[in-house]
Design an enzyme around this catalytic site. Structure first.
Site, PDB file in Angstrom:
ATOM      1  N   ARG A 214       0.910  -1.191   0.096  1.00 54.73           N
ATOM      2  CA  ARG A 214       0.006  -0.196   0.220  1.00 54.73           C
ATOM      3  C   ARG A 214       0.921   1.151  -0.095  1.00 54.73           C
ATOM      4  O   ARG A 214       1.934   1.502   0.508  1.00 54.73           O
ATOM      5  CB  ARG A 214      -0.896  -0.037   1.190  1.00 54.73           C
ATOM      6  CG  ARG A 214      -1.959  -1.163   1.203  1.00 54.73           C
ATOM      7  CD  ARG A 214      -3.095  -0.786   0.115  1.00 54.73           C
ATOM      8  NE  ARG A 214      -4.411  -1.608   0.031  1.00 54.73           N
ATOM      9  CZ  ARG A 214      -4.215  -2.758  -0.763  1.00 54.73           C
ATOM     10  NH1 ARG A 214      -3.382  -2.987  -1.804  1.00 54.73           N
ATOM     11  NH2 ARG A 214      -5.538  -3.591  -0.558  1.00 54.73           N
ATOM     12  N   HIS A 262      -1.133   0.126  -9.908  1.00 59.24           N
ATOM     13  CA  HIS A 262      -1.638  -1.024  -8.944  1.00 59.24           C
ATOM     14  C   HIS A 262      -2.130  -2.502  -9.636  1.00 59.24           C
ATOM     15  O   HIS A 262      -3.353  -2.823  -9.581  1.00 59.24           O
ATOM     16  CB  HIS A 262      -3.042  -0.454  -8.030  1.00 59.24           C
ATOM     17  CG  HIS A 262      -3.257  -1.159  -7.018  1.00 59.24           C
ATOM     18  ND1 HIS A 262      -3.614  -0.668  -5.785  1.00 59.24           N
ATOM     19  CD2 HIS A 262      -3.365  -2.389  -6.653  1.00 59.24           C
ATOM     20  CE1 HIS A 262      -3.711  -1.487  -4.673  1.00 59.24           C
ATOM     21  NE2 HIS A 262      -3.722  -2.527  -5.097  1.00 59.24           N
TER      22      HIS A 262
HETATM   23  P1  NAP Z   1      -1.540 -11.625   5.340  1.00 60.98           P
HETATM   24  O1  NAP Z   1      -1.580 -12.935   4.881  1.00 60.98           O
HETATM   25  O2  NAP Z   1      -2.649 -11.228   6.222  1.00 60.98           O
HETATM   26  O3  NAP Z   1      -0.041 -11.330   5.965  1.00 60.98           O
HETATM   27  C1  NAP Z   1       0.117 -10.213   6.441  1.00 60.98           C
HETATM   28  C2  NAP Z   1       1.705 -10.458   7.208  1.00 60.98           C
HETATM   29  O4  NAP Z   1       2.091  -9.137   7.700  1.00 60.98           O
HETATM   30  C3  NAP Z   1       1.776 -11.429   8.122  1.00 60.98           C
HETATM   31  O5  NAP Z   1       3.013 -12.224   7.967  1.00 60.98           O
HETATM   32  C4  NAP Z   1       1.809 -10.328   9.504  1.00 60.98           C
HETATM   33  O6  NAP Z   1       2.402 -11.133  10.520  1.00 60.98           O
HETATM   34  C5  NAP Z   1       2.519  -9.438   8.896  1.00 60.98           C
HETATM   35  N1  NAP Z   1       2.322  -8.006   9.531  1.00 60.98           N
HETATM   36  C6  NAP Z   1       1.323  -7.541   9.948  1.00 60.98           C
HETATM   37  N2  NAP Z   1       1.610  -6.535  10.814  1.00 60.98           N
HETATM   38  C7  NAP Z   1       2.539  -6.237  10.885  1.00 60.98           C
HETATM   39  C8  NAP Z   1       3.327  -5.475  11.824  1.00 60.98           C
HETATM   40  N3  NAP Z   1       3.042  -4.535  12.347  1.00 60.98           N
HETATM   41  N4  NAP Z   1       4.895  -5.565  11.818  1.00 60.98           N
HETATM   42  C9  NAP Z   1       5.402  -6.620  11.029  1.00 60.98           C
HETATM   43  N5  NAP Z   1       4.592  -7.571  10.542  1.00 60.98           N
HETATM   44  C10 NAP Z   1       3.263  -7.419  10.295  1.00 60.98           C
HETATM   45  O7  NAP Z   1      -1.832 -10.694   4.180  1.00 60.98           O
HETATM   46  P2  NAP Z   1      -1.310 -11.096   2.549  1.00 60.98           P
HETATM   47  O8  NAP Z   1      -2.396 -11.756   2.051  1.00 60.98           O
HETATM   48  O9  NAP Z   1       0.025 -11.660   2.491  1.00 60.98           O
HETATM   49  O10 NAP Z   1      -1.419  -9.323   1.961  1.00 60.98           O
HETATM   50  C11 NAP Z   1      -0.758  -8.520   2.353  1.00 60.98           C
HETATM   51  C12 NAP Z   1      -0.971  -7.022   1.776  1.00 60.98           C
HETATM   52  O11 NAP Z   1      -0.670  -7.088   0.350  1.00 60.98           O
HETATM   53  C13 NAP Z   1      -2.452  -6.730   1.619  1.00 60.98           C
HETATM   54  O12 NAP Z   1      -3.046  -6.214   2.927  1.00 60.98           O
HETATM   55  C14 NAP Z   1      -2.520  -5.765   0.668  1.00 60.98           C
HETATM   56  O13 NAP Z   1      -2.326  -4.451   1.115  1.00 60.98           O
HETATM   57  C15 NAP Z   1      -1.496  -6.129  -0.338  1.00 60.98           C
HETATM   58  N6  NAP Z   1      -1.816  -6.613  -1.741  1.00 60.98           N
HETATM   59  C16 NAP Z   1      -1.511  -5.671  -2.762  1.00 60.98           C
HETATM   60  C17 NAP Z   1      -1.764  -6.272  -3.985  1.00 60.98           C
HETATM   61  C18 NAP Z   1      -1.477  -5.456  -5.024  1.00 60.98           C
HETATM   62  O14 NAP Z   1      -1.800  -5.931  -6.116  1.00 60.98           O
HETATM   63  N7  NAP Z   1      -0.674  -4.555  -5.037  1.00 60.98           N
HETATM   64  C19 NAP Z   1      -2.657  -7.434  -4.013  1.00 60.98           C
HETATM   65  C20 NAP Z   1      -2.860  -8.247  -2.879  1.00 60.98           C
HETATM   66  C21 NAP Z   1      -2.540  -7.845  -1.756  1.00 60.98           C
HETATM   67  P3  NAP Z   1       1.702 -12.314  11.410  1.00 60.98           P
HETATM   68  O15 NAP Z   1       1.915 -13.483  10.568  1.00 60.98           O
HETATM   69  O16 NAP Z   1       2.772 -12.299  12.645  1.00 60.98           O
HETATM   70  O17 NAP Z   1       0.420 -11.848  11.718  1.00 60.98           O
HETATM   71  C1  GLV Z   2      -5.118  -5.201  -3.909  1.00 62.46           C
HETATM   72  O1  GLV Z   2      -4.462  -4.334  -3.794  1.00 62.46           O
HETATM   73  C2  GLV Z   2      -5.776  -6.196  -3.007  1.00 62.46           C
HETATM   74  O2  GLV Z   2      -5.519  -5.738  -1.790  1.00 62.46           O
HETATM   75  O3  GLV Z   2      -6.462  -7.319  -3.328  1.00 62.46           O
END
Ligand code: NAP
Ligand code: GLV
Length: 299
Positions: A214, A262
């Protein structure tokens, strides 16, 4: 009962979702406009970046299913119905797309491809020393669905990868180990603005930043100062404080910045509709729901 698709998707995208979902859930009523009796008839909301207030007054809601992985905008809406389970999108196809984007960005940084593209525009013949993948250390921030997929893909391609999540300390010291930092954290009060002057100063001089999470994780003025001063060599940015990125923003023309609109990992309705359908069937059967958001943690 009715399933409401509440989104900012364009008409063609809405039609694609409705067509796929109606085929997978033929006994459900699925609409993309609020019906007159929405307050009592809608029990499931499928949301894709809807305008604030889109779910206000839906008194019969039993599930809010995000079609996006990140849910910070939903959680920031004060009218989001409390106490209704909120699930986020987790789709292996999205993780695969993210792994591809991260690999492309890290490989391009390793092999100086962004510099060669800039040099071509100047007709400049300037080879740089060739670095091996195992000479490149990558720190992946966030070890969730996306971070782990990226980590596995980078390791399979020979990079040295260090992960960081809430369970580990060492912030920002671990950044000193990195030639490239890939951000895949959720946006929460704890992670907003984490990539600031202090973080950039902790990185190796000449490191690269790849932000696929983000825009608000980054303090833009600090990143621009780090790039201008040479502390960072290049930034690949997919996400921004304001999207679309305003035409006057310095990132568009900065020689050390690569802008993506994005697209690091878009939700693909062709695979994600089946995931939504499974969640709807689970709710109807009283089975456990998948990938519920912890509203207190913010992800
Ligand atoms: P997720 O499965 O919920 O994983 C989040 C990770 O971040 C976990 O390892 C969590 O730790 C860690 N975390 C959370 N808060 C933290 C903090 N304060 N300090 C250190 N580590 C922290 O999420 P995801 O599915 O991987 O997605 C992550 C993000 O990618 C989404 O929220 C979104 O913003 C972004 N995204 C972007 C796109 C794009 O097209 N650009 C697409 C999809 C997602 P724990 O395991 O200890 O809880
Ligand atoms: C894209 O940024 C998503 O959060 O799915």
């Amino acid at each position: 009962m009715t399933i409401l698709l509440a989104s900012r998707l364009d008409a063609a995208e809405r039609l694609q979702w409705l067509t796929l979902l109606r085929a997978l859930l033929p006994h459900e009523t699925i609409v993309d406009e609020r019906p007159a009796d929405a307050a009592t008839s809608v029990d499931i909301a499928l949301v894709a970046n809807p305008p604030p207030g889109a779910l206000q007054g839906l008194g019969g809601l039993r599930l809010i299913q995000s079609l996006w992985a990140g849910v910070e905008r939903l959680l920031a809406d004060p009218t989001l119905p409390p106490d209704v389970p909120l699930a986020r999108m987790v789709d292996p196809a999205m993780s695969e797309a993210m792994a591809q984007t991260a690999l492309w960005a890290v490989l391009s940084l390793q092999r100086d491809c962004f510099d060669y593209a800039a040099q071509q525009r100047r007709a400049q013949w300037q080879p740089w020393p060739q670095r091996r993948a195992d000479e490149i250390a990558v720190v992946v921030l966030g070890q969730g669905q996306m971070g782990m997929a990226v980590r596995r893909r980078l390791e399979a391609n020979g990079y040295r990868v260090l992960g960081w999540s809430t369970r580990e300390g060492r912030w920002p010291d671990l950044l000193g180990d990195a030639d490239v930092v890939v951000n895949l954290l959720p946006l929460t009060p704890a992670t907003q603005g984490l990539l600031d002057a202090r973080a950039f100063a902790a990185m190796r001089r000449g490191a690269g930043l790849v932000n696929l999470a983000r825009g608000a994780h980054v303090v833009d003025a600090d990143l621009l100062a780090a790039l201008d001063g040479g502390q960072l060599r290049h930034a690949v940015l997919d996400v921004f404080h304001t999207e679309p990125l305003p035409p006057e923003h310095r990132y568009w023309s900065h020689p050390r910045v690569t802008v993506l609109p994005h697209v690091a990992a878009q939700t693909d309705p062709r695979s994600a509709a089946a995931i939504v359908a499974a969640q709807v069937r689970a709710l109807r059967a009283g089975a456990p729901l998948q990938h519920l958001v912890d509203r207190a943690r913010g992800y």
